[in-house]
Write a protein that holds these residues in place. Structure first.
Motif, PDB file in Angstrom:
ATOM      1  N   ASP A 103       0.838  -1.205   0.000  1.00 54.97           N
ATOM      2  CA  ASP A 103       0.000   0.000   0.000  1.00 54.97           C
ATOM      3  C   ASP A 103       0.873   1.255   0.000  1.00 54.97           C
ATOM      4  N   MET A 104       1.998   1.183   0.728  1.00 49.83           N
ATOM      5  CA  MET A 104       2.905   2.335   0.760  1.00 49.83           C
ATOM      6  C   MET A 104       3.514   2.581  -0.621  1.00 49.83           C
ATOM      7  N   ASP A 105       3.920   1.493  -1.267  1.00 53.71           N
ATOM      8  CA  ASP A 105       4.468   1.637  -2.625  1.00 53.71           C
ATOM      9  C   ASP A 105       3.421   2.200  -3.579  1.00 53.71           C
ATOM     10  N   ALA A 106       2.173   1.718  -3.443  1.00 53.87           N
ATOM     11  CA  ALA A 106       1.092   2.206  -4.315  1.00 53.87           C
ATOM     12  C   ALA A 106       0.807   3.674  -4.046  1.00 53.87           C
ATOM     13  N   ALA A 107       0.819   4.061  -2.756  1.00 53.93           N
ATOM     14  CA  ALA A 107       0.569   5.465  -2.408  1.00 53.93           C
ATOM     15  C   ALA A 107       1.664   6.364  -2.977  1.00 53.93           C
ATOM     16  N   GLN A 108       2.919   5.910  -2.883  1.00 54.06           N
ATOM     17  CA  GLN A 108       4.027   6.689  -3.424  1.00 54.06           C
ATOM     18  C   GLN A 108       3.908   6.822  -4.943  1.00 54.06           C
ATOM     19  N   LYS A 109       3.527   5.734  -5.567  1.00 53.31           N
ATOM     20  CA  LYS A 109       3.374   5.772  -7.029  1.00 53.31           C
ATOM     21  C   LYS A 109       2.253   6.720  -7.438  1.00 53.31           C
ATOM     22  N   ALA A 163       1.713  16.137  -1.284  1.00 54.82           N
ATOM     23  CA  ALA A 163       2.768  15.654  -0.378  1.00 54.82           C
ATOM     24  C   ALA A 163       2.213  15.386   1.013  1.00 54.82           C
ATOM     25  N   SER A 164       1.343  16.304   1.465  1.00 54.20           N
ATOM     26  CA  SER A 164       0.737  16.130   2.792  1.00 54.20           C
ATOM     27  C   SER A 164      -0.109  14.861   2.834  1.00 54.20           C
ATOM     28  N   ALA A 165      -0.904  14.646   1.764  1.00 55.78           N
ATOM     29  CA  ALA A 165      -1.751  13.441   1.715  1.00 55.78           C
ATOM     30  C   ALA A 165      -0.893  12.180   1.710  1.00 55.78           C
ATOM     31  N   LEU A 166       0.262  12.262   0.952  1.00 54.23           N
ATOM     32  CA  LEU A 166       1.154  11.089   0.918  1.00 54.23           C
ATOM     33  C   LEU A 166       1.758  10.816   2.291  1.00 54.23           C
ATOM     34  N   ASN A 167       2.238  11.856   2.945  1.00 52.15           N
ATOM     35  CA  ASN A 167       2.842  11.686   4.271  1.00 52.15           C
ATOM     36  C   ASN A 167       1.839  11.117   5.277  1.00 52.15           C
ATOM     37  N   LEU A 170       1.391   7.441   4.416  1.00 45.83           N
ATOM     38  CA  LEU A 170       2.568   6.633   4.809  1.00 45.83           C
ATOM     39  C   LEU A 170       2.685   6.512   6.324  1.00 45.83           C
ATOM     40  N   GLN A 171       2.358   7.597   7.009  1.00 45.88           N
ATOM     41  CA  GLN A 171       2.418   7.561   8.472  1.00 45.88           C
ATOM     42  C   GLN A 171       1.412   6.571   9.043  1.00 45.88           C
ATOM     43  N   ALA A 172       0.212   6.562   8.478  1.00 46.76           N
ATOM     44  CA  ALA A 172      -0.825   5.633   8.949  1.00 46.76           C
ATOM     45  C   ALA A 172      -0.400   4.180   8.702  1.00 46.76           C
ATOM     46  N   LEU A 173       0.209   3.965   7.515  1.00 51.49           N
ATOM     47  CA  LEU A 173       0.659   2.594   7.204  1.00 51.49           C
ATOM     48  C   LEU A 173       1.828   2.185   8.099  1.00 51.49           C
TER      49      LEU A 173
END
Length: 309
Positions: A103-109, A163-167, A170-173
């Motif tokens: 999920d983190m990889d997908a979010a980053q992508k 960027a905020s949404a990504l952080n 990622l923080q939640a994951l």
């Protein structure tokens, strides 16, 4: 009478001249007579019957495993279950972590794609604005500068928002991944409680099986002991009955044929007495009660007539 007196005198002289040798012969004769009488008397008794040995039976073995041995046995039985349960928990936790990292990889992508799309959108908008201002002759005007500044600000805000949404994502994951260790520990504790309950249940089952088997073996073996004892008693009673019948039969035979035994003893006694001097023979006939008791009146009279007159 004169001849008898001569015999007495001859025996007296012989006794004086050969006293030591005569004593030895007398002792041997007495011993032989006692042995002969004993032998013929024992022959008068039947042999005791001996029936085949009473049967014996193979005992059941008792289950003599200790509580510690039963516990070890139960642990061995449940070892695969325990290992499989622990492995299952680790596999589940690993799968969840792998999912979170995916999920983190997908979010980053997704973020990178959205950021690139935003960059291209605003780049296109800025070019269109520059061209429009150029056509209108306002390329160096404050209007052009303000519009460009507004687009750059909007782009920056959009990029920052991505960027905020990504952080946040990622923080939640990451928090979920960090929580997996505690989740694994809790799952292991729950499983260990289940395992302990199952282990205790199996130990109690093994103890019950052992105690029941031991009780069954003791009961069965005691019944065999009683059975063997009864067989031994029955054998002894049958042997006693058979011997009693044989004694009764021998008694009847003896009542009919005791004279034959008297004759055997008489002949043997005469044979022994004729080997020694008359004095000793007379003394043995008169003073050995075994002879008087075991030859009967008739044959004792014959002995008396030959050796004592």
């Amino acid at each position: 009478m004169a001849n008898q007196a001569v015999d007495y005198i001859r025996e007296a002289i012989d006794s004086i001249l050969h006293g030591k040798e005569n004593k030895k012969k007398r002792t041997e004769a007495q011993d032989n007579i006692s042995e002969i009488i004993g032998s013929i008397k024992s022959d008068a008794l039947p042999e005791k019957p001996e029936l085949p040995d009473a049967p014996t039976y193979e005992r059941l073995e008792k289950d003599e495993r200790t509580d510690d041995e039963l516990t070890k046995s139960a642990e061995d039985e449940l070892a695969a279950y325990k290992a499989q349960g622990e492995k299952g928990i680790d596999k589940q936790i690993a799968a969840e972590e792998e999912g979170y990292r995916a999920d983190m990889d997908a979010a980053q992508k997704n973020h990178d794609e959205a950021a690139e799309s935003t960059r291209r959108t605003y780049e296109s908008a800025k070019k269109n604005t520059d061209n429009d201002m150029l056509k209108r002759g306002l390329a160096r005007s404050s209007i052009a500068a303000n519009k460009k500044a507004a687009l750059e600000q909007n782009e920056a805000e959009a990029t920052a928002k991505l960027a905020s949404a990504l952080n946040e994502k990622l923080q939640a994951l990451n928090e979920r991944i960090d929580a997996l260790a505690a989740k694994r520990e809790e799952a292991l504790n729950d499983f260990n409680l289940t395992y302990a309950a199952k282990l205790t249940e199996r130990i109690n089952e093994l103890k019950k099986e052992r105690d029941e088997k031991t009780e069954e073996a003791i009961k069965y073996n005691n019944s065999l002991t009683e059975k063997e004892h009864n067989a031994e008693v029955d054998k002894a009673m049958k042997e006693s009955d058979l011997y009693g019948e044989a004694l009764d039969q021998k008694k009847k035979e003896k009542e009919l044929g005791s004279d034959a035994d008297y004759k055997k003893i008489y002949d043997a006694v005469v044979s022994e007495l004729r080997k020694i001097n008359l004095n000793d023979a007379r003394d043995i006939v008169l003073n050995n009660p075994d002879i008087r008791e075991n030859v009967g009146n008739y044959y004792f009279y014959l002995l008396y007539d030959e050796f004592c007159r």
